[in-house]
Design an enzyme around this catalytic site. Structure first.
Site, PDB file in Angstrom:
ATOM      1  N   ASN A 381       0.821  -1.210   0.000  1.00 47.60           N
ATOM      2  CA  ASN A 381       0.000   0.000   0.000  1.00 47.60           C
ATOM      3  C   ASN A 381       0.854   1.259   0.000  1.00 47.60           C
ATOM      4  O   ASN A 381       1.000   1.920  -1.014  1.00 47.60           O
ATOM      5  CB  ASN A 381      -0.937  -0.018   1.215  1.00 47.60           C
ATOM      6  CG  ASN A 381      -2.079   0.990   1.092  1.00 47.60           C
ATOM      7  OD1 ASN A 381      -1.905   2.077   0.544  1.00 47.60           O
ATOM      8  ND2 ASN A 381      -3.242   0.643   1.599  1.00 47.60           N
ATOM      9  N   ASP A 382       1.428   1.571   1.139  1.00 41.29           N
ATOM     10  CA  ASP A 382       2.134   2.846   1.279  1.00 41.29           C
ATOM     11  C   ASP A 382       3.318   2.986   0.333  1.00 41.29           C
ATOM     12  O   ASP A 382       3.604   4.079  -0.155  1.00 41.29           O
ATOM     13  CB  ASP A 382       2.612   3.013   2.733  1.00 41.29           C
ATOM     14  CG  ASP A 382       1.459   2.935   3.719  1.00 41.29           C
ATOM     15  OD1 ASP A 382       0.371   3.441   3.387  1.00 41.29           O
ATOM     16  OD2 ASP A 382       1.645   2.355   4.799  1.00 41.29           O
ATOM     17  N   VAL A 383       3.999   1.885   0.028  1.00 37.64           N
ATOM     18  CA  VAL A 383       5.191   1.957  -0.825  1.00 37.64           C
ATOM     19  C   VAL A 383       4.848   2.121  -2.299  1.00 37.64           C
ATOM     20  O   VAL A 383       5.728   2.283  -3.138  1.00 37.64           O
ATOM     21  CB  VAL A 383       6.087   0.711  -0.634  1.00 37.64           C
ATOM     22  CG1 VAL A 383       6.568   0.616   0.803  1.00 37.64           C
ATOM     23  CG2 VAL A 383       5.356  -0.560  -1.050  1.00 37.64           C
ATOM     24  N   ALA A 422       0.377   3.421   7.251  1.00 31.96           N
ATOM     25  CA  ALA A 422       0.510   4.866   7.364  1.00 31.96           C
ATOM     26  C   ALA A 422      -0.837   5.528   7.621  1.00 31.96           C
ATOM     27  O   ALA A 422      -0.898   6.698   7.964  1.00 31.96           O
ATOM     28  CB  ALA A 422       1.130   5.450   6.091  1.00 31.96           C
TER      29      ALA A 422
END
Length: 455
Positions: A381-383, A422
């Site tokens: 997700n965040d990456v 995050a």
């Protein structure tokens, strides 16, 4: 001479950890070095052999089954816990040194300073690692939990009082209560330092606590005049500090900012919650995903924590093998902070015997997304969040990410639309070239594989 051999094995083993192909050998080499160091220490002076045997048996009974039975999804927790045990051991050694020296009555200055440093940092590392373990194990909430604006003031006050206790205890002949108070204050400080740090920063926290444990072990070695502890502790402290710095850069974060309280949480935001816009996503099926990948020239797999949770690495390997048999080139894009610990995705894929040559680091793979037909995102997700590049108001703005959104087609495997650690929404999911395949990652990959076999 045995210590010199052990140090050489430590350094040679550490150098092996710089690449996946030599990591297993490096780990075994360093372990052999530690065995040599332990033997050398036992030969050096007289000991209570009964206590040593009891300690060895207890450590073996607790450590070996835990390491063998731990699931790959729980590897970050185990790393945090084992690292914390090291810090706790160092703190107890410092307390023992105080007791056996009659309160540092006749101890040299360097022994006093090193012991008090080991007690302070070792206790912080132990209790901080327990909190990190709790967050990773979801015994504690992954979101930041702190005292708000008062957090840093309280932390600084605790640190100042703990240092004052260390000074009083080190003056010589002081009551034992000062050391106990030092350990208690350090414990509270360790808890309060890690609690406000969100789950998104946890890989950096694990690395930082590992470095702290190494430095405290080196200090304890200085107090005990044990060369092996000094060298091993400094190697761990130095390498851990470098890794922490590299991880922070990979997240576009500074270490003080992380320690001051990071972002992140496991709850997440609902789609559009940040700006009130009700967005829609395009769903796909296993059959459609199979057709897209079967007729692609290159597919990039982007693994994330969702792959670890679903234990999908073996299914992903089988999918890639089938695609390669159809003439499709398959590569894996590895972000430095994907997962919950440094190298988490590398460990998972290595367990599935994925070729090391297929694993590409972020800087190596990012230019290839623009000429990639299909990118398969598995629980990351965040990456992969393009807001890191495009939205200055985003908490992750400036963080280097995988340029997944530049691919011709993106297929995202997720259980739901919940956000990552995050705690922020991902615009990638609503992009025109993105399709969502909802469900358990392992089950979805197996379904796509079956559809590929039928083509």
């Amino acid at each position: 001479m045995l210590y010199i051999v052990a140090f050489a094995l430590f350094i040679y083993g550490l150098s092996g950890l710089t690449g996946p192909k030599t990591a297993v050998r490096g780990n075994k080499t360093a372990a052999a070095g530690m065995l040599v160091a332990v033997v050398a220490t036992l030969l050096k002076v007289d000991h209570n052999w009964a206590l040593i045997v009891v300690g060895l048996l207890a450590g073996t009974v607790l450590g070996v089954p835990a390491a063998r039975r731990v699931k790959m999804t729980a590897m970050p927790q185990m790393v945090a816990l084992f690292n914390g045990v090291g810090g706790g051991a160092v703190a107890l050694i410092a307390w023992s040194e105080f007791r056996t020296s009659d309160g540092f009555a006749d101890s040299p200055g360097h022994v006093v300073v090193a012991s008090m440093f080991a007690a302070l940092v070792g206790s912080i590392s132990f209790w901080g690692s327990l909190v990190a373990f709790g967050k990773l194990q979801e015994v504690l909430p992954g979101r930041p939990m702190g005292l708000g604006r008062a957090q840093q003031g309280v932390n600084l006050l605790l640190l100042a009082v703990a240092v004052a206790c260390a000074v009083v205890a080190g003056l010589g002949g002081a009551p034992q209560v000062w050391v106990i108070l030092l350990l208690v204050l350090s414990a509270v400080l360790g808890v309060l330092v890690v609690l406000p740090i969100g789950g998104a920063d946890m890989p950096v926290v694990i690395s930082l606590l590992n470095a702290a444990t190494g430095l405290s072990a080196a200090a304890a070695g200085l107090a005990l005049d044990n060369t092996a502890m000094i060298v091993a502790g400094m190697i761990v402290g130095a390498s851990g500090s470098i890794l922490t710095h590299q991880m922070a850069i990979a997240m576009n974060r500074t270490i003080p900012a992380i320690v001051a309280g990071g972002f992140g949480g496991s709850g997440g935001l609902v789609p559009g919650a940040a700006d009130g816009v009700d967005r829609t996503v395009r769903s796909t099926s296993a059959a459609d995903a199979a057709v897209q990948m079967a007729y692609a020239s290159q597919v990039i797999v982007v693994p994330g924590y969702g792959m670890a949770v679903a234990q999908a690495q073996h299914a992903v390997k089988d999918l890639a093998k089938l695609l390669q048999a159809k003439g499709v080139e398959v590569k894996y894009a590895i972000h430095p902070v994907a997962g919950r610990m440094p190298g988490h995705m590398n460990v998972l894929l290595a367990e599935a015997d994925v070729s090391y040559d297929a694993l590409k680091e972020m800087d190596e793979i990012n230019d290839e997304f623009a000429r990639t037909d299909v990118t398969l995102v598995i629980g990351a997700n965040d990456v992969t969040n393009p807001a890191a590049r495009t939205d200055p108001s985003s908490p992750i703005h400036g963080m280097p990410i995988l340029n997944v959104d530049e691919s011709r087609n993106v297929i995202v495997l997720k259980r739901s639309m919940s956000s990552g650690f995050a705690g922020i929404d991902n615009p990638l999911f609503y992009a025109d070239r993105t399709s969502m395949l909802f469900g358990d990652a392992k089950k979805s990959v197996l379904e796509v594989t079956e559809e590929l076999k039928a083509l």
